[in-house]
Design an enzyme around this catalytic site. Structure first.
Site, PDB file in Angstrom:
ATOM      1  CD  GLU A  34      33.947 -23.194  50.975  1.00 38.68           C
ATOM      2  OE1 GLU A  34      32.803 -23.073  51.447  1.00 38.68           O
ATOM      3  OE2 GLU A  34      34.621 -22.233  50.575  1.00 38.68           O
ATOM      4  CB  THR A  36      34.260 -25.956  58.418  1.00 43.92           C
ATOM      5  OG1 THR A  36      33.949 -24.749  57.722  1.00 43.92           O
ATOM      6  CG2 THR A  36      35.692 -26.340  58.134  1.00 43.92           C
ATOM      7  CB  SER A  68      12.682  -9.984  38.758  1.00 46.45           C
ATOM      8  OG  SER A  68      14.052  -9.958  38.450  1.00 46.45           O
ATOM      9  N   GLY A 125      23.072 -19.051  40.507  1.00 49.20           N
ATOM     10  CA  GLY A 125      23.691 -20.363  40.442  1.00 49.20           C
ATOM     11  C   GLY A 125      25.202 -20.314  40.456  1.00 49.20           C
ATOM     12  CG  LEU A 128      28.850 -15.386  43.895  1.00 49.38           C
ATOM     13  CD1 LEU A 128      29.150 -14.197  43.002  1.00 49.38           C
ATOM     14  CD2 LEU A 128      30.040 -15.663  44.803  1.00 49.38           C
ATOM     15  CB  SER A 129      24.249 -16.290  48.871  1.00 55.08           C
ATOM     16  OG  SER A 129      24.732 -17.345  49.582  1.00 55.08           O
ATOM     17  CB  SER A 130      21.399 -15.200  43.569  1.00 50.70           C
ATOM     18  OG  SER A 130      21.249 -16.548  43.212  1.00 50.70           O
ATOM     19  CG  ASP A 175      24.587 -19.540  51.815  1.00 52.32           C
ATOM     20  OD1 ASP A 175      25.744 -19.582  52.266  1.00 52.32           O
ATOM     21  OD2 ASP A 175      24.192 -20.248  50.880  1.00 52.32           O
TER      22      ASP A 175
HETATM   23  C1  GLA Z   1      27.526 -25.273  50.100  1.00 49.51           C
HETATM   24  C2  GLA Z   1      26.576 -25.237  51.297  1.00 49.51           C
HETATM   25  C3  GLA Z   1      27.246 -24.555  52.478  1.00 49.51           C
HETATM   26  C4  GLA Z   1      28.610 -25.191  52.771  1.00 49.51           C
HETATM   27  C5  GLA Z   1      29.441 -25.193  51.506  1.00 49.51           C
HETATM   28  C6  GLA Z   1      30.775 -25.868  51.704  1.00 49.51           C
HETATM   29  O1  GLA Z   1      27.735 -23.989  49.598  1.00 49.51           O
HETATM   30  O2  GLA Z   1      25.400 -24.524  50.980  1.00 49.51           O
HETATM   31  O3  GLA Z   1      26.385 -24.654  53.605  1.00 49.51           O
HETATM   32  O4  GLA Z   1      28.460 -26.484  53.284  1.00 49.51           O
HETATM   33  O5  GLA Z   1      28.763 -25.846  50.459  1.00 49.51           O
HETATM   34  O6  GLA Z   1      31.552 -25.153  52.580  1.00 49.51           O
END
Ligand code: GLA
Length: 395
Positions: A34, A36, A68, A125, A128-130, A175
């Site tokens: 995280e 990084t 949707s 939100g 989890l990258s929706s 993501d």
């Molecule tokens: C957010 C950013 C990611 C990453 C994390 C921390 O989720 O979108 O790119 O920097 O924080 O690891």
């Protein structure tokens, strides 16, 4: 909703007709690594079996319609005019992807319109990258409808450009990469700058990945995120005065760091760098543990990661720390940590299957008692990346 229900919903929305195709893009979770990514270190995400489905039927009149099952808002645009509109809300994500595809001269002539119905089971939100999931499912669907065959990695970059240019969010590549390139029962060890990556098997038989959402509104997240990035840049500048060959904090070895650490005058910056160096090392060690099927060791790295994010990087806060403390007390929970940017968002735990019910109940009770918030849980499996669905029923 299963795929039959989804198809009948599609027909309800758009009317009868043949030629509906179904695509899927997962959500993702970062297992460890995280803060990084923007420091040139490793991340370790995995794709989930939760995600976004898109049912798509081609049109010939240049019109794209976006609907949707999750949102009331309907939107449409013609290929001649694809513009960001605040009121289109979620539909700006697929529109951004369409706009990027239209820049490809080879493909543009084959983009003739489509009716698309989305259905997602990832909470928005929650970290989890929706959004990457909607973008990637759209990127693949539009490409397939145009009859093209472009490598997944190019779709990943396209989704990132759509988010950067159209939505205006300066996100990294982790993501869309995890969403696009995910592989069932594997995590991906990825260096975001060079896109150097490898798959690491994650065999967690008898255990479940439990994602706990703090359900805390992330008020300060953006400003604190930027503050951390600035602090890392400052740390790097200082280190470069002594070790000019170091271009990114993620490249700094623990030995090199030890050799300059004590001279660093600013204690806060020192803590930030300390986290980046130790977290980069932890990703490597955690991947190694998984490779050797040593889940207990993996769980320990997860806990150490949380402690470092709490004490050194200082991005947790009372909600995530409460989840951490309560989760680790439950017998059968062998690893637990915050995931994502911090200051709210989600927490991830590795829990013995038979302990999951108790985990949910006890963690929820104690978390609510301490914070007044009600957490939500996702029990997840690691699934494949973005793909066309043929005959599978998963929704
Ligand atoms: C957010 C950013 C990611 C990453 C994390 C921390 O989720 O979108 O790119 O920097 O924080 O690891």
């Amino acid at each position: 909703m299963n795929d039959r229900e989804l198809k009948s919903r599609f027909l309800q929305e758009y009317g009868s007709g043949e030629g509906i195709r179904m695509f899927f893009a997962p959500g993702r979770v970062n297992l460890i690594g995280e803060h990084t990514d923007y420091n040139g270190g490793y991340v370790f995400p995995a794709a989930l079996t939760l995600g976004t489905w898109a049912l798509v039927r081609p049109r010939e009149d240049g019109l794209y319609r976006f609907r949707s099952t999750n949102f009331e808002r309907k939107a449409e645009c013609h290929i001649g005019k694809v513009e960001y509109r605040e009121e289109d809300d979620w539909a700006n994500y697929p529109k951004g992807v369409l706009k990027e595809w239209l820049r490809f001269s080879d493909l543009a002539a084959h983009l003739k319109g489509a009716d698309i119905l989305y259905h997602g089971n990832i909470l928005n939100g929650a970290g989890l990258s929706s959004s990457a999931s909607i973008e990637m499912v759209t990127a693949l669907a539009l490409m397939k409808l145009a009859g093209a065959d472009i490598p997944m990695l190019e779709l990943v970059k396209l989704a990132q450009r759509a988010e950067n240019r159209f939505i205006g969010v300066n996100c990294g590549i982790m993501d869309p990469f995890a969403v696009g390139m995910g592989r069932k029962d594997h995590a991906m060890m990825l260096k975001c700058e060079s896109l150097e990556y490898r798959y690491v098997p994650v065999h967690i038989d008898g255990y479940k990945l439990v994602i706990t959402n703090t359900n805390k509104r992330r008020g300060l997240a953006n400003s604190k995120y930027n503050e951390r990035r600035r602090e890392c840049e400052e740390g790097l500048r200082y280190i470069q005065q002594r070790l000019p060959h170091v271009h990114r904090l993620g490249d700094l070895t623990p030995g090199e760091w030890e050799s300059v650490k004590d001279e660093m005058p600013d204690q806060v910056i020192r803590r930030r760098v300390d986290h980046v160096v130790s977290e980069t090392k932890r990703v490597l060690l955690a991947a190694e543990s998984l490779q050797q099927h040593d889940l207990q060791a993996f769980g320990q790295w997860m806990k150490q990661s949380h402690e470092s994010l709490r004490d050194q990087y200082q991005v947790t806060g009372v909600e995530l720390d409460t989840l951490f403390e309560e989760a680790r007390r439950i017998p059968g929970c062998i690893g637990t940590r915050m995931t994502g940017a911090g200051f709210g968002g989600c927490h991830i735990s590795l829990v013995k299957e038979e302990a999951v019910k108790r985990f949910q109940k006890e963690v929820a009770d104690r978390y609510t008692r301490k914070t007044g918030l009600i957490p939500t849980f996702h029990i997840c499996d690691i699934g494949d990346g973005t793909r066309e669905m043929t005959g599978e029923v998963e929704a």
